[in-house]
Design a protein around this motif. Sequence first.
Motif: not given
Length: 185
Positions: A28-33, A36-40
């Motif tokens: 999967l992908t997620w945005s830990p921040r 508006h943060g990076p997609i990880v």
Amino acid sequence: HADANDQRTSAWRMVDGELRLELDVVDLTWSPRGPHGPIVPAFGFTERGHAPQLPGPLLRVRAGTPVRVSVRNTLARAVRVRGLSDRVPGDTAVNFAPGFARQPALRLAPGEEREVRFTPTRAATSFYFARLLPGATDTLPEGSLTLPGAGSTQGGLVGAFIVDPANAAPPTNERVFVITSYASK
């Protein structure tokens, strides 16, 4: 894309007095921040048929309730899942590893699905987790153990597991925090 899991709703359904949960191990992908943060890119658990969330689905049950969990590995690599079991007396940490993590793992080859059944006997606040293995087969010794996070893309392979006392409802305003770490692929 995985959403943040606020851990306020337990994932499961009751069937004939048994708590049932179907989990998938997914890429999967997620945005830990935040949005508006990076997609990880990462790996995580998802409740089958639902959108991915990080951390994984909350498993919350009262002591004495039979539990059946089905876990399917959708990845191209083998995984080991730990923590989907009863917490028994003497299940204490040794060398920073929770006692349940030393119990036999649920080993899943790519595409494999397995089921585990147990009945929690006492109240506990804990977690379940998985580790990716180096290839499509599980070649690591059973005793090798890496806990969730540790600055890797596997930080999402964790979920809270809470067993409430048999005669008590969970507090209405309780918050559950699952802390992990991440790194990009």
